[in-house]
Enzyme design. Structure first.
Site, PDB file in Angstrom:
ATOM      1  N   CYS A  50      21.482  48.096   2.767  1.00  0.00           N
ATOM      2  CA  CYS A  50      22.260  49.460   2.995  1.00  0.00           C
ATOM      3  C   CYS A  50      23.267  49.683   3.379  1.00  0.00           C
ATOM      4  CB  CYS A  50      21.117  49.194   4.890  1.00  0.00           C
ATOM      5  SG  CYS A  50      21.469  49.058   5.746  1.00  0.00           S
ATOM      6  N   LYS A 106       2.470   4.701   1.075  1.00  0.00           N
ATOM      7  CA  LYS A 106       2.891   5.583   2.443  1.00  0.00           C
ATOM      8  C   LYS A 106       2.472   6.522   2.824  1.00  0.00           C
ATOM      9  CE  LYS A 106       6.207   6.065   5.989  1.00  0.00           C
ATOM     10  NZ  LYS A 106       6.317   6.692   7.024  1.00  0.00           N
ATOM     11  N   CYS A 114      25.253  44.365   4.957  1.00  0.00           N
ATOM     12  CA  CYS A 114      24.262  44.402   4.400  1.00  0.00           C
ATOM     13  C   CYS A 114      24.287  44.329   2.831  1.00  0.00           C
ATOM     14  CB  CYS A 114      23.191  45.370   5.598  1.00  0.00           C
ATOM     15  SG  CYS A 114      21.852  44.935   4.358  1.00  0.00           S
ATOM     16  N   TYR A 127      -6.006   2.902   6.728  1.00  0.00           N
ATOM     17  CA  TYR A 127      -4.998   1.981   6.385  1.00  0.00           C
ATOM     18  C   TYR A 127      -4.645   0.670   7.792  1.00  0.00           C
ATOM     19  CZ  TYR A 127      -1.805   5.164   8.589  1.00  0.00           C
ATOM     20  OH  TYR A 127      -1.429   6.189   9.095  1.00  0.00           O
ATOM     21  N   GLU A 174       0.855  -1.074   0.194  1.00  0.00           N
ATOM     22  CA  GLU A 174      -0.355   0.293   0.055  1.00  0.00           C
ATOM     23  C   GLU A 174       1.072   1.682   0.200  1.00  0.00           C
ATOM     24  OE1 GLU A 174      -1.652   0.075   4.264  1.00  0.00           O
ATOM     25  OE2 GLU A 174      -2.525  -1.833   4.062  1.00  0.00           O
ATOM     26  N   CYS A 213      16.950  50.485   7.039  1.00  0.00           N
ATOM     27  CA  CYS A 213      17.718  49.716   6.246  1.00  0.00           C
ATOM     28  C   CYS A 213      16.241  49.010   5.041  1.00  0.00           C
ATOM     29  CB  CYS A 213      17.953  48.381   6.617  1.00  0.00           C
ATOM     30  SG  CYS A 213      18.472  47.017   5.856  1.00  0.00           S
ATOM     31  N   LYS A 225      10.910   4.085   1.573  1.00  0.00           N
ATOM     32  CA  LYS A 225      10.762   5.130   1.003  1.00  0.00           C
ATOM     33  C   LYS A 225      11.416   4.820   0.284  1.00  0.00           C
ATOM     34  CE  LYS A 225      10.992   7.582   4.779  1.00  0.00           C
ATOM     35  NZ  LYS A 225      10.015   8.652   5.806  1.00  0.00           N
ATOM     36  N   CYS A 261      21.851  42.293   9.635  1.00  0.00           N
ATOM     37  CA  CYS A 261      21.619  43.964   9.784  1.00  0.00           C
ATOM     38  C   CYS A 261      21.243  44.647  10.785  1.00  0.00           C
ATOM     39  CB  CYS A 261      20.998  44.516   9.008  1.00  0.00           C
ATOM     40  SG  CYS A 261      20.904  45.568   8.477  1.00  0.00           S
ATOM     41  N   ASP A 306       1.494  10.970   3.200  1.00  0.00           N
ATOM     42  CA  ASP A 306       2.534  11.432   3.331  1.00  0.00           C
ATOM     43  C   ASP A 306       1.900  12.700   4.137  1.00  0.00           C
ATOM     44  OD1 ASP A 306       4.728  12.561   4.878  1.00  0.00           O
ATOM     45  OD2 ASP A 306       5.754  13.819   2.843  1.00  0.00           O
TER      46      ASP A 306
HETATM   47  S1  IVH Z   1       0.393   1.282   9.457  1.00  0.00           S
HETATM   48  C1  IVH Z   1       2.192  -0.983  13.112  1.00  0.00           C
HETATM   49  N1  IVH Z   1      -0.142   1.852   7.188  1.00  0.00           N
HETATM   50  O1  IVH Z   1       3.200   5.970   8.394  1.00  0.00           O
HETATM   51  C2  IVH Z   1       2.157  -0.016  11.708  1.00  0.00           C
HETATM   52  N2  IVH Z   1       1.045   3.643   8.553  1.00  0.00           N
HETATM   53  O2  IVH Z   1       6.185   5.056  10.771  1.00  0.00           O
HETATM   54  C3  IVH Z   1       1.048   1.391  11.961  1.00  0.00           C
HETATM   55  N3  IVH Z   1       2.023   5.632   7.303  1.00  0.00           N
HETATM   56  O3  IVH Z   1       2.511   6.541  12.005  1.00  0.00           O
HETATM   57  C4  IVH Z   1       1.047   1.569  10.424  1.00  0.00           C
HETATM   58  N4  IVH Z   1       0.939   5.358   5.803  1.00  0.00           N
HETATM   59  O4  IVH Z   1       1.127   7.340   9.706  1.00  0.00           O
HETATM   60  C5  IVH Z   1       0.621   2.389   8.305  1.00  0.00           C
HETATM   61  N5  IVH Z   1       0.119   2.555   4.890  1.00  0.00           N
HETATM   62  C6  IVH Z   1       0.820   2.856   5.930  1.00  0.00           C
HETATM   63  C7  IVH Z   1       1.404   4.288   6.067  1.00  0.00           C
HETATM   64  C8  IVH Z   1       1.306   4.459   7.098  1.00  0.00           C
HETATM   65  C9  IVH Z   1       1.439   5.935   5.887  1.00  0.00           C
HETATM   66  C10 IVH Z   1       2.326   6.290   8.054  1.00  0.00           C
HETATM   67  C11 IVH Z   1       1.670   6.533   9.765  1.00  0.00           C
HETATM   68  C12 IVH Z   1       3.094   6.066  10.776  1.00  0.00           C
HETATM   69  C13 IVH Z   1       3.574   5.900   9.964  1.00  0.00           C
HETATM   70  C14 IVH Z   1       4.790   4.691  10.137  1.00  0.00           C
END
Ligand code: IVH
Length: 673
Positions: free
Chosen positions: A406, A112, A403, A222, A110, A427, A309, A421, A114
């Site tokens: 000025c 991740k 600066c 998730y 899935e 300025c 990542k 400055c 942000d």
């Molecule tokens: S699962 C025990 N799934 O990433 C597992 N986390 O470093 C719990 N996050 O604090 C997390 N997308 O805020 C999970 N598909 C995803 C995610 C996800 C983003 C964030 C989440 C968590 C951090 C983990």
């Protein structure tokens, strides 16, 4: 009859809301939706006894959230182990395989997301609480803000949900909303959000849920937790959650082999750029809950899941020259001016080098080839130098000593990275910057004065400091290019209207170094008035929440400056607010504790001692430092001192813990049994 209609309308509106915001498949027109909403609002007005915080009418939020209470997480919110390459993920998969001794393993891949992690608690199909990640053990209760997010169901649909469960996910700010908000902030002269993650977490912590509602947050879920989940595997549970009305990412897929995992990574490494929200990687989870249980957790993260990542996008380009910007506080920021280069879809020509220490650490020479990265940030940064490509004999880049605007020699404050400055009053970029800040939307909110107008007003000699604004005439403004009678009058009217802006924002508008919006508000409320604030000694300033020794010093210095005092006196004479409005002073909340004296002792889990002190006062009680015959209650936390305990017992004073205390307030009654 109309009560039945209320319930029917709520049901219907929840469903249309879901169709519109989660499925993107509205069944009725916006107009019809609005009509149903109006009807419900009207009925709820006639039947206040039918109030329900989860009604679709409550999604607009309110501007009177008092502050956040903390709540412990039912299951701690752990983080994930990070990996940065396909090889690392493969190695994780093999470890899982070994750990499960050859059983068949399905992994769920899935995105991740942000954003900002959130835990949502549902009871009997209704959202009852939303808590931020906090420190993983406990977080802030932000339910009111979360209710404004239209893709989060307030009432579940479908069937099969457990009576009690938790669902976790990420609150995100879609790119489109992020761009819109930053464009608005730029126009208003406010600082931009660096990335959607900061914007999302900042928004969740706003004390004004009506403002949250306007920001366009979204949520992806998730992780489902609870005792009686419908299925024995993660994937099916998330699909079930989807059918109850939650937004679950379409990118979630079951994978069976290392090859499939690798393919998934390669695909999303680029495909993620098409997604409407920011992602910083992928997450892989073992699907079977039984296998998850077998694999268990390390101290910090589950063994059954891993994060991959994405690499930050990076480009290599040549440095043309380093320039130095002067901010409104006089801080000099070095900026790398680059040969234009394409990075994550935009052309980059300038990147901040932040301060002298960073310039030194990078050891930049003239004409160097520099690595520029974007990562999650919108402002690109220089992360390194390709020293192999250095032109022989190139000179090292040095920081300016004077600066650039000025010519004043720069000074460096002991222990700080910034060169400043000191020519505050002479300025130009500093003066113009302060005018721009003063008129900004969150400060005095004066429309029609942007950077150029501020600079022109200064050049023409009309405005040398912000107090001059209140003497500005339409005739003067019309001498500035772009102003006609009407637009000039509008600006002057805007300036006049700014006399009503609350004192808290006046304090923020003054450009006191290090005093941002939140600090300004706290300082203003603690002082009560400008005349008091101006005379407050450093020790008193330090006692204000959020104000440390450094900020206390700069506030005192600011008001010790004769020119600043004159400017403030002129603002006062012009009719600008110089006192906190009575309605913003902490008002009593109840008289539940009237006539009762409390002594607080020990350490608490749910609120700080200061918070308990102010709760006692705001509910009519009194605080005292020592136990005596007059004490009614000792509010005791962990590690209460033994002498206090003994004294309280000897005098027969009731000792209560924080839960009991909070119950008192909840029940409006001091009789506890
Ligand atoms: S699962 C025990 N799934 O990433 C597992 N986390 O470093 C719990 N996050 O604090 C997390 N997308 O805020 C999970 N598909 C995803 C995610 C996800 C983003 C964030 C989440 C968590 C951090 C983990």
């Amino acid at each position: 009859m109309s009560v039945d209609r209320i319930h029917q309308l709520r049901q219907e509106l929840h469903r249309h809301n879901y169709n519109y915001y989660v499925k993107n498949e509205p069944e009725i027109s916006d107009r019809d939706f609005d009509m149903l909403m109006k009807e419900l609002e009207e009925l709820e007005r006639i039947h206040p006894e039918e109030y329900d915080p989860n009604s679709p009418t409550q999604r607009v939020g309110s501007d009177i959230i008092e502050g956040f209470v903390q709540a412990p997480h039912v299951y701690p919110m752990l983080s994930l182990a990070n990996t940065y390459s396909i090889d690392d993920v493969d190695a994780w998969f093999r470890r899982v395989d070994e750990g499960l001794m050859g059983q068949d393993v399905t992994v769920v891949g899935e995105m991740k997301f942000d954003g900002s992690g959130i835990s949502l608690i549902y009871e009997h199909g209704r959202l009852v609480r939303a808590v931020t990640r906090g420190d993983g053990e406990k977080g802030d209760v932000v339910t009111d803000n979360i209710r404004t997010i239209r893709s989060i169901p307030l009432q579940l649909q479908g069937s099969g949900w457990p009576e009690f469960f938790e669902i976790r996910g990420e609150i995100v700010l879609p790119w489109a909303e992020f761009d819109r908000i930053n464009a608005e902030r730029e126009a208003a002269g406010e600082p931009l959000f660096a990335n959607p993650r900061n914007a999302a977490s900042g928004t969740l912590k706003l004390l004004n849920s009506a403002e949250v509602a306007r920001r366009g947050l979204d949520a992806y879920l998730y992780y489902l937790l609870g005792e009686n989940l419908p299925f024995d595997n993660h994937y099916d549970n998330m699909k079930a959650a989807e059918s109850w009305g939650f937004r679950v990412s379409k990118a979630m897929t079951r994978l069976h082999t290392i090859e499939e995992v690798d393919e998934y990574i390669r695909h999303w490494d680029t495909a993620r750029k098409e997604l409407p929200v920011a992602t910083d990687g992928l997450v892989f989870k073992v699907n079977s809950l039984r296998q998850q249980l077998n694999l268990g957790f390390t101290a910090k993260s589950p063994r059954w899941a891993v994060a991959y990542k994405f690499a930050a996008e990076r480009a290599l380009t040549r440095l043309r020259f380093v320039s130095f910007d002067v901010g409104r506080m006089g801080i000099i920021t070095p900026v790398a001016n680059l040969e234009p280069v394409l990075l994550s879809g935009t052309i980059v020509k300038r990147a901040s080098l932040h301060n002298d220490d960073i310039v030194q650490a990078l050891d930049i020479h003239e004409g160097d080839m520099l690595y520029v990265e974007k990562g999650g940030e919108i402002i690109p940064k220089i992360t390194g130098v390709d020293t192999g490509a250095r032109v022989p004999g190139a000179a090292k880049v040095t920081f300016v000593s004077h600066c650039p605007a000025c010519g004043t020699p720069l000074v460096r404050v002991e222990g700080e990275a910034a060169w400043v400055c000191p020519n505050k009053e002479g300025c130009v970029p500093q003066i113009v910057g302060r005018i721009e800040h003063f008129v900004g939307r969150r400060m005095m909110n004066i429309d029609g004065i942007g950077e150029e107008t501020a600079a022109a007003l200064f050049r023409h000699g009309f405005v040398r400091n912000v107090a001059d604004l209140y003497e500005l005439t339409p005739v003067e403004l019309m001498q500035i290019e772009g102003f006609a009678a009407k637009s000039a009058q509008r600006v002057v009217d805007g300036i006049a209207a700014s006399r009503e802006v609350p004192f808290e924002r006046v304090v923020y508008a003054l450009s006191i170094p290090y005093v941002g919006e939140t600090t300004a508000k706290k300082v203003a409320r603690a002082a009560g008035s400008m005349s008091h604030l101006q005379e407050m000694p450093v020790e008193q300033l330090e006692a204000i929440e959020d104000v440390g020794p450094r900020i206390a010093r700069t506030i005192a210095d600011f008001f010790a400056d004769e020119q600043n005092r004159t400017m403030v006196a002129r603002l006062a004479a012009a009719g600008v607010q110089m006192e906190v409005a009575a309605s913003n002073l902490a008002e009593p909340l109840s008289d539940t504790l009237a006539g009762k004296t409390f002594v607080i002792s020990g350490v608490f889990a749910r609120h700080s001692r200061d918070e308990y002190k102010s709760m006692i006062e705001r509910h009519g009680g009194k605080n005292s430092g020592s136990i005596s015959k007059k004490t009614d209650f000792v509010l005791a936390g962990e590690n209460m001192g033994p002498t206090k305990l003994e004294k309280a017992q000897k005098l027969g004073v009731a000792i209560i813990d924080e839960d009991k205390f909070l119950k008192m307030l909840e029940n409006n009654c001091v009789n506890i049994s």
